[in-house]
Design an enzyme around this catalytic site. Structure first.
Site, mmCIF file in Angstrom:
data_model
loop_
_atom_site.group_PDB
_atom_site.id
_atom_site.type_symbol
_atom_site.label_atom_id
_atom_site.label_comp_id
_atom_site.label_asym_id
_atom_site.label_seq_id
_atom_site.Cartn_x
_atom_site.Cartn_y
_atom_site.Cartn_z
ATOM 1 N N ASP A 28 0.940 -1.225 0.122
ATOM 2 C CA ASP A 28 0.012 -0.095 -0.001
ATOM 3 C C ASP A 28 1.051 1.300 -0.002
ATOM 4 O O ASP A 28 2.077 1.139 0.505
ATOM 5 C CB ASP A 28 -0.797 0.022 1.388
ATOM 6 C CG ASP A 28 -1.835 1.104 1.307
ATOM 7 O OD1 ASP A 28 -2.318 1.613 0.316
ATOM 8 O OD2 ASP A 28 -2.268 1.538 2.383
ATOM 9 N N ASP A 35 -3.368 -1.041 5.562
ATOM 10 C CA ASP A 35 -3.664 -0.500 6.775
ATOM 11 C C ASP A 35 -5.162 -0.458 6.990
ATOM 12 O O ASP A 35 -5.637 0.073 8.141
ATOM 13 C CB ASP A 35 -2.986 1.006 7.307
ATOM 14 C CG ASP A 35 -3.139 2.039 6.143
ATOM 15 O OD1 ASP A 35 -3.779 1.440 5.184
ATOM 16 O OD2 ASP A 35 -2.739 2.909 6.513
ATOM 17 N N ASP A 57 -7.805 -2.986 2.430
ATOM 18 C CA ASP A 57 -6.760 -3.931 2.450
ATOM 19 C C ASP A 57 -7.044 -5.601 2.860
ATOM 20 O O ASP A 57 -6.299 -6.378 2.523
ATOM 21 C CB ASP A 57 -5.583 -3.406 2.999
ATOM 22 C CG ASP A 57 -5.159 -2.244 2.312
ATOM 23 O OD1 ASP A 57 -4.889 -2.001 1.211
ATOM 24 O OD2 ASP A 57 -4.632 -1.063 3.175
#
Length: 1010
Positions: A363, A704, A708
């Site tokens: 990410d 986070d 995700d």
């Protein structure tokens, strides 16, 4: 919505179809409909809302607005998996065979030996104790859905039959008209019908760190990007909005993610696969030896029953009793070591998985970047300046005495609603908490650092009127009294999006003087804007105007609703651009990943330009590598004319990703070394992970947000953020980064690779002593000599002297830079391979067996039984009724006396194994390097050498051991009989390693490098 909404797949037997449906893009179309069409679809009214009767009807039809909990695994099932899974099966098999052998002996003999019974009990105890240890280490219930529940708002304000009613969030129905304000959590997916300065925080869903404006207008075909949809469980951070509920419970976007996450099946971890492979090898070796000697025993004339007991005995002798505990403890030690380096491992097996990783899907926000907007550049006086955000202003590279800068640094904090939270004077400016959105916080900190107290500046320039930012105007405006007591004019300051700047500005400030905004300046302005925008930065323009005193005298009543003051012909002061900057340690970490053969892919919900800029900044797209767009721009040709294979890097938009076939996806992942996926949905993140796994990669995913969690769950190892991560992502992950830093992953990879190497060494060390443990039993059967090593002494080796030393190898440092080699190939690079078995069993193990038998024959010869006399003596030796067995000196031995000598031989054989295991432990420190090159810096290993020696001495000489463990004191000289064999092992292996280094890739390496 006359019929039940079928956008969410029903639970049915075709579970795979359900999951495939969930992976598809969000099937919301209401954002493209007019408010009237939405009202008709959901049988509601935009003013009155639902009737109470309709709400009750829809509640019966759709069920409550709640997430369906998944079937959870009972704790006893989890415990049983630890007790009966993987390596434990081998020990259980051994224990059952021991009990079976004892049962056969008990049924056929008057006084059966209890060795098999003791061994069975010990094996059972080892499995149960280790199983409990593993269970408590990994004890974690599946709390994924519980953490989703924590995100569900408890109350909602609905309008039914024209009246505002506070109801439980579970009672909110599709068609309900609801109202939200700043601080509320959105109770369902809603189609916004009206909004006033409404902004929502979608970061947990889309990964965008900036609050997003909401309005009734459809601004994008993608429902995740349009402004007229607000999503279940996201937060309204400011303003107010009304909307019609279009999805509830499992049908919401968040509900789909929850179901997708909890329904995903994950495969075995790489280390679990390796242990399974190891079990197959050990079982194969054990069964082969057992069957071979079973047939041999039958040929030699043993009864069928005796041959079966021999068969069971040989199979059990091959079981390394202490290895399960050794592997578990080694993984636990590494997990603790990783925790000290900010990597908290939830699942012990994940320790090694990270070391096997070949692809990291990371990410962007908060992982690669700092998750805080920072002013990066400024443009004033027709020059781009780099902002200085150091605490001591040591990086300043522009003239702060410039009049233009002084004007810009006045507009930026005045036209700004952000402010520092109280009681933070002792906290450094960059780390202070701010009440306000991310961009305004960045401006506030920048000016506070550069110019001093913003609060003081605002006190001196009192605000008298304000128009907050809204999506229609795309600007923010405020009017202030000035700090000059001799100037009664009001100062109008404005900031906003670039497209609204030029049409409101007639002049520009250069070197502190206003000049007309001519075409040349407009072009310079556009070039600066394009350059900063191309860096992925969010650019804001700033302008001001001193309102004429004759038109706007002191005390003038400014009306911000029906604007009664001038808002054009302003003076443009400058630009300021912001970005969420990369973490300082990330570029180095990405470089280490590249040298370690690990592909780093960025997967983000952010804009492609921003994603590409950060990817270049951190090295995911390396210098000199181009995308098809870069090549097209360089050659001045359309993108369609560029061969995608010519571009090493690529940036793929989520809208393009959803149109790709599986083959096209595989082609991109296979042929591009540097990849960025931007504007991706949670479902697309999952598809990317599955694509990498399909090509054989071992995938680590970092994230986070709630968005995700499906990818975290599906990955071979999911890595969540400890500080900024949502509860959902932490529950779905296998590992948590306590400092949210991507660089910590690289540390984890290094530790994972090291533990794999060290586990190989531990297993090689442990398996080697299997041969000196098995051969006495084989000689007992074939040559008919007294048993050289008993079951009890074998247990003392496997669960006593060997275990501490085997665990000490977990502390061994790397032989070379393990981050300079390619990731382990799961198909080729096994934890236990034929070469390891060949070294442990066929070479070092044989030398150890020779050392043990040498001590055995010497002691018996000293007592009058020469080797030639021992052949075929077993039946007489073990005959309880024979009490006058004669040795070569003519001495007669009773049964009891013979057994004392035999048990003394067991003790001597045991001590010999300890002595030769000294050398084995030292040579297992390295697989390729010389021990002299590696050194003896591992203090735990040195302690292990002393520990196993002290334990052997204790078991030999402690009073009472002759009764408890049938171990008898030895003459001091008998300890030295195995020393030459220990030295031989050391010399033999050093010679092997010398050949390995001198002739890499040669025959010796192919046959002996494990």
């Amino acid at each position: 919505m006359g019929d039940k909404d079928d956008r969410f797949p029903k639970k049915k037997k075709g579970g795979t179809k359900d999951m495939d449906a969930l992976k598809k893009e969000v099937p919301i179309t209401e954002h493209k409909m007019s408010v009237e069409e939405v009202c008709r679809k959901f049988q509601t009214d935009v003013v009155q809302g639902l009737t109470n009767a309709k709400a009750a009807e829809f509640l019966l039809r759709d069920g409550p607005n709640a997430l369906t909990p998944p079937p959870t695994t009972p704790e006893w099932v989890k415990f049983c998996r630890q007790l009966f899974g993987g390596f434990s099966i081998l020990l259980w098999t051994g224990a059952i065979l021991c009990f079976l052998a004892y049962a056969i002996q008990a049924a056929t003999e008057d006084e059966p030996a209890g060795d098999n019974l003791y061994l069975g009990i010990v094996l059972t105890a080892v499995v149960v104790i280790t199983g409990c240890f593993s269970y408590f280490q990994e004890a974690k219930s599946s709390k994924i859905m519980e953490s989703f529940k924590n995100m569900v708002p408890q109350q909602a304000l609905v309008i039914r039959e024209g009246e505002k009613v506070q109801v439980n969030a579970e009672e909110v129905m599709a068609g309900d008209l609801i109202e939200v304000k700043g601080g509320d959590r959105i109770p369902a997916d809603i189609r916004v019908t009206s909004a006033h300065g409404c902004k929502v925080d979608n970061s947990s869903l889309t990964g965008e760190s900036e609050p997003q404006s909401r309005s009734p207008d459809c601004t994008h075909d993608n429902p995740l990007e349009t402004r007229n949809i607000a999503f279940f469980s996201t937060n309204c951070v400011e303003g107010t909005a009304r909307g019609i509920v279009i999805c509830t419970g499992d049908r919401t976007v968040m509900g789909r993610i929850a179901t997708l996450t909890s329904g995903l099946e994950t495969g075995k971890t790489p280390i679990a696969v390796e242990i399974e492979h190891f079990i197959h090898i050990i079982t194969g070796v054990a069964v082969f030896l057992g069957v071979t000697f079973f047939i041999l025993a039958i040929i030699l004339g043993y009864t069928w029953l005796k041959a079966v007991i021999f068969l069971i005995g040989i199979i059990v002798a091959n079981v390394p009793e202490g290895l399960l505990a050794t592997v578990t403890v080694c993984l636990t030690l590494t997990a603790k070591r990783m925790a000290k380096k900010n990597c908290l491992v939830k699942n012990l097996e994940a320790v090694e998985t990270l070391g096997s990783t070949s692809t990291i899907c990371s990410d962007k926000t908060g992982t690669l970047t700092q998750n805080r907007m920072t002013v990066a550049h400024m443009w004033f006086d027709n020059q781009i300046h780099e902002a200085d955000t150091t605490e001591d202003q040591s990086g300043a590279a522009f003239d702060k005495s410039s009049v233009t800068w002084l004007s810009l640094s006045r507009v930026a904090p005045l036209c700004n609603r952000a402010q520092f939270k109280p009681r933070q004077d002792s906290v450094s400016i960059l780390k202070r908490d701010v009440a306000g959105d991310a961009s305004e916080s960045a401006l506030l900190k920048c000016i506070e650092l550069s110019c001093g107290s913003v609060r003081m500046m605002r006190d001196k320039n009192k605000k008298v009127a304000e128009i907050p930012f809204n999506p229609t105007n795309k600007y923010q405006l405020s009017i202030h009294e000035t700090e000059d007591p001799n100037d009664n004019r009001y100062l109008l300051v404005m900031k906003g999006a670039l497209e609204r700047i030029l049409d409101r500005c007639s002049t520009i400030m250069l070197q502190g003087k206003e000049q007309p905004m001519d075409e040349e300046m407009k072009e310079a302005f556009q070039n600066a804007y394009m350059e900063l925008g191309g860096l992925g930065e969010r650019v804001l323009g700033f302008r001001h105007l001193l309102l004429p005193e004759d038109q706007y005298p002191k005390g003038f009543a400014f009306d911000t609703d029906d604007v009664n003051f001038q808002t054009d012909n302003l003076c443009f002061v400058g630009l300021m651009s912001m970005i969420d900057p990369p973490r300082a340690a990330v570029p180095d970490a990405v470089g280490k990943c590249r040298s370690a053969g690990i592909k780093v892919i960025m997967v983000t919900g952010d804009h492609p330009i921003t994603a590409k800029a950060i990817a270049k900044g951190v090295g995911i797209i390396s210098e000199g590598n181009e995308t098809v767009e870069d090549i097209a721009a360089r050659l001045n040709i359309p993108v369609s004319q560029v061969n995608p294979r010519d571009a090493k890097a690529c940036v793929i938009h989520g809208s393009d990703l959803k149109d790709l076939s599986q083959d096209q996806m595989d082609d991109i992942l296979r042929n591009h070394t540097e990849i960025v996926f931007a504007r991706t949905s949670p479902q697309q993140k999952l598809i990317i992970v599955e694509g990498c796994q399909r090509l054989g990669a071992i995938v680590a995913v970092t994230g986070d947000g709630v968005n995700d969690s499906p990818a975290l769950k599906k990955a071979d190892i999911g890595v969540a953020m400890g500080i900024s991560g949502s509860d959902v992502s932490k529950q779905a992950a296998d590992m948590i980064l306590l400092d949210d830093n991507f660089a910590s992953i690289v540390t984890g990879v290094e530790e994972g690779r090291l533990i794999f190497d060290n586990l190989k060494k531990s297993i090689a060390y442990t398996l080697t002593s299997n041969i000196p443990e098995i051969t006495p039993f084989l000689f007992f059967i074939i040559v008919n000599i007294p048993l050289a090593l008993g079951t009890i002494t074998i247990l003392c080796i496997d669960l006593g002297t060997d275990m501490g030393s085997a665990i000490s190898l977990a502390y061994e440092t790397a032989e070379s830079d393990i981050m300079k080699r390619q990731p382990r190939n799961p198909c080729r690079d096994k934890l236990v391979n034929e070469r390891l078995i060949s070294i442990a069993y066929g070479q070092i193990g044989m030398i150890q067996a020779l050392g043990g038998f040498f001590s055995y024959f010497v002691i018996l010869a000293e007592n009058g039984f020469l080797p030639s006399q021992l052949v075929g003596i077993r039946l007489n030796w073990d005959d309880r009724s024979l009490n006058d067995l004669e040795d070569s000196y003519g001495q007669q031995w009773t049964y009891e006396q013979r057994k004392i000598v035999e048990f003394t031989c067991h003790t001597a054989f045991f001590v010999s194994i300890v002595v030769v295991q000294w050398a084995d432990l030292i040579i297992c420190k390295t697989r390729r390097n010389s021990v002299f090159q590696q050194g003896m810096k591992n203090k735990i290993l040195i302690f292990g050498l002393f520990e196993e020696t002290a334990l052997a001495a204790f078991l030999s000489y402690c009073p009472g051991m002759d009764v408890a463990l049938r171990m008898y004191p030895l003459k001091p000289t008998w300890w030295f009989w195995a020393f030459p064999y220990s030295f031989l092992i050391f010399v033999y292996d050093e010679a092997r390693k010398l050949i390995l280094c001198r002739n890499p890739g040669g025959w010796v390496e192919k046959e002996t490098y494990y």
